[in-house]
Scaffold this active site. Structure first.
Site, PDB file in Angstrom:
ATOM      1  N   ASP A 409      27.405  28.264  71.930  1.00 39.96           N
ATOM      2  CA  ASP A 409      28.612  27.530  71.541  1.00 39.96           C
ATOM      3  C   ASP A 409      28.252  26.223  70.817  1.00 39.96           C
ATOM      4  O   ASP A 409      27.602  25.343  71.391  1.00 39.96           O
ATOM      5  CB  ASP A 409      29.391  27.236  72.844  1.00 39.96           C
ATOM      6  CG  ASP A 409      30.794  26.747  72.592  1.00 39.96           C
ATOM      7  OD1 ASP A 409      31.101  26.386  71.448  1.00 39.96           O
ATOM      8  OD2 ASP A 409      31.584  26.710  73.561  1.00 39.96           O
ATOM      9  N   GLY A 468      34.797  30.036  63.998  1.00 36.88           N
ATOM     10  CA  GLY A 468      35.080  30.598  62.674  1.00 36.88           C
ATOM     11  C   GLY A 468      34.630  29.732  61.503  1.00 36.88           C
ATOM     12  O   GLY A 468      34.921  30.045  60.350  1.00 36.88           O
ATOM     13  N   ASP A 489      39.950  28.035  70.732  1.00 40.37           N
ATOM     14  CA  ASP A 489      40.182  28.599  72.065  1.00 40.37           C
ATOM     15  C   ASP A 489      41.612  29.128  72.240  1.00 40.37           C
ATOM     16  O   ASP A 489      42.588  28.478  71.843  1.00 40.37           O
ATOM     17  CB  ASP A 489      39.939  27.532  73.140  1.00 40.37           C
ATOM     18  CG  ASP A 489      38.469  27.166  73.242  1.00 40.37           C
ATOM     19  OD1 ASP A 489      37.704  27.489  72.315  1.00 40.37           O
ATOM     20  OD2 ASP A 489      38.090  26.544  74.249  1.00 40.37           O
TER      21      ASP A 489
HETATM   22  C1  GLA Z   1      34.444  25.910  74.188  1.00 42.07           C
HETATM   23  C2  GLA Z   1      34.557  27.417  74.041  1.00 42.07           C
HETATM   24  C3  GLA Z   1      35.185  27.991  75.297  1.00 42.07           C
HETATM   25  C4  GLA Z   1      34.329  27.640  76.498  1.00 42.07           C
HETATM   26  C5  GLA Z   1      34.151  26.128  76.585  1.00 42.07           C
HETATM   27  C6  GLA Z   1      33.134  25.732  77.645  1.00 42.07           C
HETATM   28  O1  GLA Z   1      35.688  25.294  74.251  1.00 42.07           O
HETATM   29  O2  GLA Z   1      35.297  27.756  72.905  1.00 42.07           O
HETATM   30  O3  GLA Z   1      35.325  29.402  75.196  1.00 42.07           O
HETATM   31  O4  GLA Z   1      33.105  28.285  76.412  1.00 42.07           O
HETATM   32  O5  GLA Z   1      33.692  25.587  75.349  1.00 42.07           O
HETATM   33  O6  GLA Z   1      32.957  24.352  77.732  1.00 42.07           O
END
Ligand code: GLA
Length: 678
Positions: A409, A468, A489
């Site tokens: 991430d 994206g 998210d």
């Molecule tokens: C981001 C991701 C989420 C999750 C959080 C964890 O917001 O997009 O899916 O993994 O981090 O902190």
């Protein structure tokens, strides 16, 4: 005669004057905050009367307002005006309470489905924009706050001083057009065996092999696999195939499952080569329910629930731990305090987790697989330690522990790009996207980890999470990515699901076996990011959500508390014919081929020559039509039509002359499979 008409004229004029006076007397102001705002759907929190989302005084660019509707983008409120409002006025803007972030929203007004007004993109600090819209004749009004392109994390949006002038009525009804009562569609699985696991499975030469013959039906059941290549064996009691293959090649295997009620067979194609995740990963992830509260114990319990609930028999496989298995940079929570890494630079899990290998072995022992989470930046989105500077060690740790999946991430990598790696992405949100729009910078950290993962002696599904940026679908494969998030998210709201769904066509042609577009995890069941509640999506919205994610060939990651699965949710997640659409070996992603008002028709090509078709109603009225545009679906000749949710053939139709009667609920779906009939 003349006298009579004069009297008539006077009477008419008098009447007009009286009506006019009554009109003036009865013209009435109705404040938006006097209406029932609970019918609104919004991105986060609850609709607020005369307060902001954080329950503070409504404040836009330093100006305070006593009255109004505090909401969170993406938001929608439907109001039944029945032609009885003349004008709507308000002052709109982003609430100052989100200082330190970069929200962006657009306020919009729709009357009977047509856009009447838009504020343009509004950012924090923009002075409140006046809205004044004539409403004569409008029956239904929708107040929308749309995402202004920043991912709507902090978009606390205010409709301040909002009010209607009316023709005399004193209130209006707000409404949510979608039915609330859950209803079950998927028939119970039969007592006789049915094999539901994917028809194709990819593995790299030398990697440990694990494939479960997932089957419904009464237990005890015995399993078989004929034609297994050398190096693989099946456990006839559990149905787990293990071993490893030394050479690349394609192997056709016949699987069998037998119990007292009968037997079932299915072909499995094992492809040993460089590609893995030949069908979209299916499983569970801890984030949408536990967020920062995850622990090894909760993960174990989710694993057990996956088995006990029977979901394992439908092909659900991965148990993925999201953020917060590592130690944290500054959390007050003792269980997250600890050394981030040992002297050699190896990451140390926090005390809630301890020994990761033991946990991985436990999950594997039950026939499932296990996943983990990290960031290419020094810190994850939640502020735990990331992999920056330790990518090689981390990839090796994951492999050594026996992990099968990594979600990687972006988070604080924006700080690295900016030369400020120590900044916490949650505190300085702009940094979290920094650099993501420059292609070379966007690719670099994902390629680095992708290369290390591929060097490991096991297969680790690689899931890119960077929302994206830089059209990740165009280059995700080149960094060994198996799936990549295409959006920000998801939340358990209609606005979020709709927004994400409508944004998927752009990347659809890039989906193929081993490469999947990921519109984020499923928001069904008990979700809540550490604050558990039932998904706010209505039943029809959930059917639409699961149908679309299946049509999109998306990874299917359940985000709910697995120990709180209710009948409706379980039923939603165990329809093998719907899952088969998601797992189709051809690996195509559906696109929208036709729009009829707010009905969008999505078509996914299938390996057997058939088509999965989702008639998806994004509007707030039921769609009741006779449908004949079969050529638009790419169909010719004679077809069998099957209702996948009900698992029932509904007709044989000739595309030239046939027609289908369609009834699609508001925010709902009709999901059919069309199979050619020879
Ligand atoms: C981001 C991701 C989420 C999750 C959080 C964890 O917001 O997009 O899916 O993994 O981090 O902190």
């Amino acid at each position: 005669m003349k006298i009579t008409s004069n009297i008539k004229l006077t009477a008419i004029v008098g009447l007009i004057i009286i009506l006019g006076l009554i009109g003036q007397v009865s013209a009435q102001t109705v404040w938006l905050d006097e209406l029932d705002l609970s019918a609104a759907t919004q991105g986060w929190g609850v609709p607020m009367k005369n307060k902001s989302i954080d329950n503070k005084t409504l404040t836009i660019a330093g100006k305070t307002f006593e009255r109004g509707f505090g909401t969170h983008s993406v938001s929608s409120l439907l109001i039944l005006l029945e032609g009885k409002a003349t004008v709507f006025t308000a002052q709109v803007g982003i609430d100052d309470e989100v200082a330190g972030h970069e929200p962006a929203s657009e306020f919009e007004l729709y009357g009977d489905g047509k856009k009447l007004w838009s504020s343009g993109i509004m950012r924090l600090g923009d002075a409140a924009r006046p809205c004044s819209v004539q409403l004569a004749g409008i029956q239904k009004l929708e107040l929308v706050v749309a995402d202004g392109g920043n991912g709507n994390y902090y978009d606390h949006a205010d409709w301040a001083d909002a009010k209607f002038e009316t023709t005399g009525v004193t209130t209006f009804k707000t409404y949510n057009p979608v039915a609330s009562e859950p209803y079950i569609l998927t028939p119970q699985p039969s007592a006789a065996p049915r094999i539901n696991s994917a028809k194709v499975f990819g593995v790299r030469p030398g990697s440990p092999f694990q494939y479960l013959v997932a089957a419904t039906g009464d237990r005890p059941m015995t399993f078989s696999a004929s034609g297994l290549p050398k190096g693989l064996k099946i456990d006839t009691q559990t149905g787990i195939i293990t071993g490893s293959l030394s050479k690349a090649g394609t192997f056709e295997v016949t699987l069998g499952a037998k119990n007292a009620k009968g037997k079932a067979g299915k072909k499995l194609r094992i492809v040993c080569g460089e590609r893995i995740a030949l069908t979209p990963p299916m499983g569970w992830n801890s984030w949408n329910c536990f967020a920062g509260e995850v622990s090894a114990d909760k993960v174990k319990r989710a694993t057990e629930a996956m088995v006990k609930s029977g979901l394992i028999n439908h092909g659900w496989t991965y148990i993925n731990i999201d953020d917060f298995w590592q130690n944290h940079r500054d959390s007050k929570d003792q269980s997250l305090h600890g050394k981030l890494r040992d002297e050699a630079g190896n990451i140390i899990p926090n005390t809630r987790f301890g020994d990761m290998k033991t946990l991985a072995d436990y999950v594997h022992g039950l026939g499932l697989k296990i996943g983990l989470y990290s960031s290419p930046g020094p810190w994850t989105c939640g502020g735990c330690v990331g992999s920056y500077g330790y990518e090689k060690q981390d990839a090796e740790s994951y492999a050594k522990w026996g992990f099968d999946y990594l979600k990687y991430d972006w988070c604080s990598y924006g700080g690295v790009v900016n030369g400020m790696p120590d900044n916490d992405p949650y505190k300085v949100s702009s940094l979290s996207y920094n650099g993501g729009s420059q292609l070379a910078t966007a690719i670099k950290p994902f390629k680095l980890m992708g290369d290390y993962l591929r060097q490991q002696p096991r297969d680790i599904v690689y899931s890119l999470c960077q929302y994206g940026m830089s059209d990740v679908w165009k280059w995700g494969d080149s960094v060994s990515g198996n799936c990549w998030r295409t959006t920000n998210d998801i939340t358990d709201t209609w606005a979020s699901v709709k927004n994400i769904a409508l944004d998927q066509d752009k990347s659809a042609t890039y989906a193929k076996p081993g490469n999947w577009n990921d519109p984020d995890m499923l928001v069904v069941g008990t979700v809540g990011w550490g604050n558990p509640h039932k998904s706010k999506l209505k039943p029809d919205e959930q059917y639409l959500h699961i149908s679309l994610w299946s049509l999109f060939s998306s990874p299917l990651l359940i985000g709910c508390d697995m120990e709180k699965l209710d009948d409706f949710t379980l039923n939603l997640l165990t329809n093998d014919e719907v899952i088969e659409i998601n797992q189709d070996p051809l690996g195509k992603e559906a696109t929208c081929v036709q729009t009829v008002s707010e009905l969008r028709v999505y078509v996914k090509e299938l390996e057997d020559g058939g088509r999965a078709v989702g008639f998806c109603n994004f509007g707030s009225d039921i769609v009741d039509i006779s449908y004949k545009d079969f050529e638009k679906l790419g169909l010719n000749g004679k077809f069998k039509v099957r209702d996948l949710w009900r698992q029932k053939d509904i007709s044989n139709i000739r595309t030239q002359t046939g027609e289908l009667m369609l009834k699609v609920p508001a925010h709902g779906v009709v999901l059919y499979k069309f199979t050619p009939v020879k």
